[in-house]
Design an enzyme around this catalytic site. Structure first.
Site, PDB file in Angstrom:
ATOM      1  N   MET A   1      -8.031   2.576   9.115  1.00 57.33           N
ATOM      2  CA  MET A   1      -7.273   1.417   8.635  1.00 57.33           C
ATOM      3  C   MET A   1      -6.418   0.811   9.750  1.00 57.33           C
ATOM      4  O   MET A   1      -6.239   1.424  10.809  1.00 57.33           O
ATOM      5  CB  MET A   1      -6.393   1.820   7.460  1.00 57.33           C
ATOM      6  CG  MET A   1      -7.148   1.907   6.158  1.00 57.33           C
ATOM      7  SD  MET A   1      -6.002   2.191   4.809  1.00 57.33           S
ATOM      8  CE  MET A   1      -7.107   2.055   3.411  1.00 57.33           C
TER       9      MET A   1
ATOM     10  N   HIS B   1      -9.278   5.046   2.138  1.00 59.47           N
ATOM     11  CA  HIS B   1      -8.012   5.430   1.513  1.00 59.47           C
ATOM     12  C   HIS B   1      -7.695   6.915   1.610  1.00 59.47           C
ATOM     13  O   HIS B   1      -6.566   7.314   1.294  1.00 59.47           O
ATOM     14  CB  HIS B   1      -7.989   4.954   0.056  1.00 59.47           C
ATOM     15  CG  HIS B   1      -7.924   3.457  -0.045  1.00 59.47           C
ATOM     16  ND1 HIS B   1      -9.041   2.669   0.119  1.00 59.47           N
ATOM     17  CD2 HIS B   1      -6.882   2.610  -0.236  1.00 59.47           C
ATOM     18  CE1 HIS B   1      -8.684   1.392   0.010  1.00 59.47           C
ATOM     19  NE2 HIS B   1      -7.385   1.329  -0.199  1.00 59.47           N
TER      20      HIS B   1
ATOM     21  N   THR C   1       5.073   1.984   6.311  1.00 54.44           N
ATOM     22  CA  THR C   1       3.686   1.538   6.410  1.00 54.44           C
ATOM     23  C   THR C   1       2.908   2.475   7.310  1.00 54.44           C
ATOM     24  O   THR C   1       3.357   2.825   8.406  1.00 54.44           O
ATOM     25  CB  THR C   1       3.499   0.089   6.927  1.00 54.44           C
ATOM     26  OG1 THR C   1       2.126  -0.070   7.316  1.00 54.44           O
ATOM     27  CG2 THR C   1       4.357  -0.266   8.113  1.00 54.44           C
TER      28      THR C   1
ATOM     29  N   GLN D   1      -7.177   8.443   4.245  1.00 52.47           N
ATOM     30  CA  GLN D   1      -6.123   8.577   5.266  1.00 52.47           C
ATOM     31  C   GLN D   1      -4.756   8.115   4.765  1.00 52.47           C
ATOM     32  O   GLN D   1      -3.773   8.180   5.485  1.00 52.47           O
ATOM     33  CB  GLN D   1      -6.508   7.796   6.533  1.00 52.47           C
ATOM     34  CG  GLN D   1      -6.365   6.315   6.428  1.00 52.47           C
ATOM     35  CD  GLN D   1      -7.280   5.547   7.359  1.00 52.47           C
ATOM     36  OE1 GLN D   1      -6.969   5.380   8.517  1.00 52.47           O
ATOM     37  NE2 GLN D   1      -8.414   5.102   6.850  1.00 52.47           N
ATOM     38  N   ARG D   2      -4.677   7.604   3.541  1.00 50.77           N
ATOM     39  CA  ARG D   2      -3.399   7.130   3.022  1.00 50.77           C
ATOM     40  C   ARG D   2      -2.816   8.091   1.994  1.00 50.77           C
ATOM     41  O   ARG D   2      -1.718   7.858   1.490  1.00 50.77           O
ATOM     42  CB  ARG D   2      -3.594   5.742   2.410  1.00 50.77           C
ATOM     43  CG  ARG D   2      -2.525   4.776   2.818  1.00 50.77           C
ATOM     44  CD  ARG D   2      -2.861   3.358   2.476  1.00 50.77           C
ATOM     45  NE  ARG D   2      -2.959   3.121   1.056  1.00 50.77           N
ATOM     46  CZ  ARG D   2      -3.274   1.934   0.523  1.00 50.77           C
ATOM     47  NH1 ARG D   2      -3.516   0.904   1.312  1.00 50.77           N
ATOM     48  NH2 ARG D   2      -3.354   1.771  -0.763  1.00 50.77           N
TER      49      ARG D   2
ATOM     50  N   GLY E   1       0.836  -1.201   0.000  1.00 47.56           N
ATOM     51  CA  GLY E   1       0.000   0.000   0.000  1.00 47.56           C
ATOM     52  C   GLY E   1       0.870   1.249   0.000  1.00 47.56           C
ATOM     53  O   GLY E   1       1.883   1.301   0.673  1.00 47.56           O
TER      54      GLY E   1
ATOM     55  N   ARG F   1     -24.105   7.091  14.141  1.00 44.29           N
ATOM     56  CA  ARG F   1     -23.724   7.170  12.735  1.00 44.29           C
ATOM     57  C   ARG F   1     -22.268   6.723  12.589  1.00 44.29           C
ATOM     58  O   ARG F   1     -21.481   6.793  13.536  1.00 44.29           O
ATOM     59  CB  ARG F   1     -23.846   8.601  12.209  1.00 44.29           C
ATOM     60  CG  ARG F   1     -25.259   9.132  12.167  1.00 44.29           C
ATOM     61  CD  ARG F   1     -26.075   8.469  11.056  1.00 44.29           C
ATOM     62  NE  ARG F   1     -27.355   9.130  10.869  1.00 44.29           N
ATOM     63  CZ  ARG F   1     -28.482   8.789  11.511  1.00 44.29           C
ATOM     64  NH1 ARG F   1     -28.466   7.793  12.398  1.00 44.29           N
ATOM     65  NH2 ARG F   1     -29.604   9.442  11.277  1.00 44.29           N
TER      66      ARG F   1
ATOM     67  N   GLU G   1     -10.291  -1.212  11.384  1.00 42.15           N
ATOM     68  CA  GLU G   1     -10.919  -2.116  10.400  1.00 42.15           C
ATOM     69  C   GLU G   1     -10.589  -3.592  10.673  1.00 42.15           C
ATOM     70  O   GLU G   1     -11.309  -4.482  10.246  1.00 42.15           O
ATOM     71  CB  GLU G   1     -10.418  -1.778   8.995  1.00 42.15           C
ATOM     72  CG  GLU G   1      -8.903  -1.979   8.866  1.00 42.15           C
ATOM     73  CD  GLU G   1      -8.355  -1.780   7.458  1.00 42.15           C
ATOM     74  OE1 GLU G   1      -9.109  -1.553   6.524  1.00 42.15           O
ATOM     75  OE2 GLU G   1      -7.110  -1.855   7.332  1.00 42.15           O
TER      76      GLU G   1
ATOM     77  N   ASP H   1       0.398   1.641   8.760  1.00 37.82           N
ATOM     78  CA  ASP H   1      -0.096   0.832   9.885  1.00 37.82           C
ATOM     79  C   ASP H   1       0.862   0.862  11.080  1.00 37.82           C
ATOM     80  O   ASP H   1       0.480   0.505  12.187  1.00 37.82           O
ATOM     81  CB  ASP H   1      -0.290  -0.621   9.456  1.00 37.82           C
ATOM     82  CG  ASP H   1      -1.423  -0.778   8.446  1.00 37.82           C
ATOM     83  OD1 ASP H   1      -2.229   0.148   8.314  1.00 37.82           O
ATOM     84  OD2 ASP H   1      -1.487  -1.841   7.796  1.00 37.82           O
TER      85      ASP H   1
HETATM   86  O1  F6P Z   1      -0.927  -0.692   3.656  1.00 37.22           O
HETATM   87  C1  F6P Z   1      -1.677  -1.270   4.674  1.00 37.22           C
HETATM   88  C2  F6P Z   1      -3.093  -0.905   4.499  1.00 37.22           C
HETATM   89  O2  F6P Z   1      -3.176   0.461   4.549  1.00 37.22           O
HETATM   90  C3  F6P Z   1      -4.061  -1.543   5.508  1.00 37.22           C
HETATM   91  O3  F6P Z   1      -4.256  -0.816   6.660  1.00 37.22           O
HETATM   92  C4  F6P Z   1      -5.306  -1.694   4.687  1.00 37.22           C
HETATM   93  O4  F6P Z   1      -6.088  -2.761   5.139  1.00 37.22           O
HETATM   94  C5  F6P Z   1      -4.767  -1.977   3.338  1.00 37.22           C
HETATM   95  O5  F6P Z   1      -3.550  -1.313   3.248  1.00 37.22           O
HETATM   96  C6  F6P Z   1      -5.631  -1.567   2.168  1.00 37.22           C
HETATM   97  O6  F6P Z   1      -5.040  -2.021   1.023  1.00 37.22           O
HETATM   98  P1  F6P Z   1      -5.543  -1.792  -0.462  1.00 37.22           P
HETATM   99  O7  F6P Z   1      -5.132  -0.405  -0.840  1.00 37.22           O
HETATM  100  O8  F6P Z   1      -4.831  -2.819  -1.251  1.00 37.22           O
HETATM  101  O9  F6P Z   1      -7.016  -1.927  -0.456  1.00 37.22           O
END
Ligand code: F6P
Length: 339
Positions: free
Chosen positions: A169, A269, A125, A271-272, A10, A263, A221, A127
């Site tokens: 996540m 994504h 990561t 947060q990524r 990821g 609610r 999650e 995570d």
């Molecule tokens: O990179 C780890 C992560 O962010 C996890 O927390 C999450 O479950 C996963 O990636 C999501 O992955 P993808 O982008 O492949 O759906």
């Protein structure tokens, strides 16, 4: 030297600063840097791009990775590991820097062990669950984003006098949820490492609602639920958690058990992505620079790691052998803050 660089797994903010650190340090040795596209997939298919100084001039503020990424596992492809070895030779690479989490670096460790490939790791990561390093870049940015989401949810939760559930996540580890809950002042947190006690949580939420008029819950999650639904997995055998609806399930349970309107929001994504925080920028460039130094001192099978405020060397097998999970003392610390 000719050094290959790939980003796998990821994406997360901090990858581009790491690529910048690698490229700028390589310049000190007059090395040539070759980007391998889309993680291990690019090595299997020999998809590359040259990386020059001008490619990294403006990438400090960019989330994601200019090299692309994938969850391709060469060990899951027929003869994949051998192809990686052959392609490294054909590309004329003297070393490979793999930037990734447990999965990507696990492959790097194996390629080094099985074929003696000159591989060095850079940990990443969001995570924050990689062993042998105190923090990984990506984590700080994603928690900063999750706290922002929690604060926005608090405004609407307070206005409507509701319980608001935020799902974040964290596949195996609850670091993102825990730090979001502590940093954002939530009223409860559920993480994969601790069996959810819904009765205890609901009892507490009723108390909080009486005092404040609303309550905030953060859910990772990855928490274990008892339902038997068959779940889809990726090439590393991990469940694709975004399709599980854990937050929704918890919100429904809370509403049923407390009779308080509830609610849920899943930031997924979001947060990524986005620009890395200062912490992730500095950590990214530091581990990138250090990885090039590991290459030049021939410390293959190692990775750059953060220990206190120092960047040190760690063994790739030690780092990928087991995950760094939230321990009970961290969870107890969070419980202290729920009043
Ligand atoms: O990179 C780890 C992560 O962010 C996890 O927390 C999450 O479950 C996963 O990636 C999501 O992955 P993808 O982008 O492949 O759906």
């Amino acid at each position: 030297m000719k050094i290959g660089v790939l980003t796998g797994g990821g994406d997360c903010p901090g990858l581009n600063p790491a690529i910048r650190g690698i490229t700028l340090r390589a310049e000190d040795f007059s090395d040539e840097v070759v980007g391998i596209l889309d993680g291990w997939k690019g090595l299997l298919e020999k998809e590359t791009m040259p990386i020059s100084l001008s490619d990294v001039d403006e990438i400090m503020r960019m989330g994601g990775t200019i090299l692309g990424t994938s969850r391709t596992n060469p060990y899951k492809k027929e003869g994949g590991a051998e192809i990686c070895k052959k392609n490294m030779a054909e590309l004329g690479l003297d070393a490979l820097i793999a930037i990734g989490g447990e999965d990507t670096l696990g492959v790097a460790a194996k390629l080094h062990k099985d074929f003696g490939l000159p591989v060095v790791g850079v940990p990443k990561t969001m995570d924050n669950d990689l062993s042998c390093t105190d923090y990984t870049f990506g984590f700080d940015t994603s928690v900063t984003c999750a706290i922002d989401a929690l604060e926005r949810l608090r405004d609407t939760g307070r206005s409507h006098r509701r319980v608001m559930v935020l799902e974040v996540m964290g596949r195996h580890a609850g670091w993102v949820a825990l730090f979001t809950a502590i940093g954002g002042g939530a009223d409860w947190v559920l993480i994969p490492e601790i069996e959810p006690d819904l009765d205890k949580m609901c009892e507490h939420l009723i108390k909080v609602k009486k005092r404040k008029g609303y309550a905030m819950v953060v859910v990772s999650e990855g928490i274990k639920l008892s339902h038997k639904k068959k779940e889809e997995v990726d090439e590393f055998g991990h469940m694709i958690l975004q399709k599980r609806g854990v937050g929704q399930h918890i919100a429904e349970e809370i509403e049923k058990m407390t009779k308080i309107e509830t609610r849920v929001a899943v930031i997924g994504h979001i947060q990524r992505g986005g620009p890395p925080t200062l912490f992730d920028r500095i950590l990214g460039v530091r581990v990138g620079v250090f990885a090039v130094d590991l290459v030049h001192s021939k410390r293959f099978g190692k990775m750059a790691a953060l220990s206190g405020n120092n960047i040190i060397e760690a063994d790739l097998f030690d780092a990928t052998g087991r995950l760094k999970l939230v321990d009970k003392s961290w969870y107890d610390m969070a419980l202290t803050l729920f009043k």
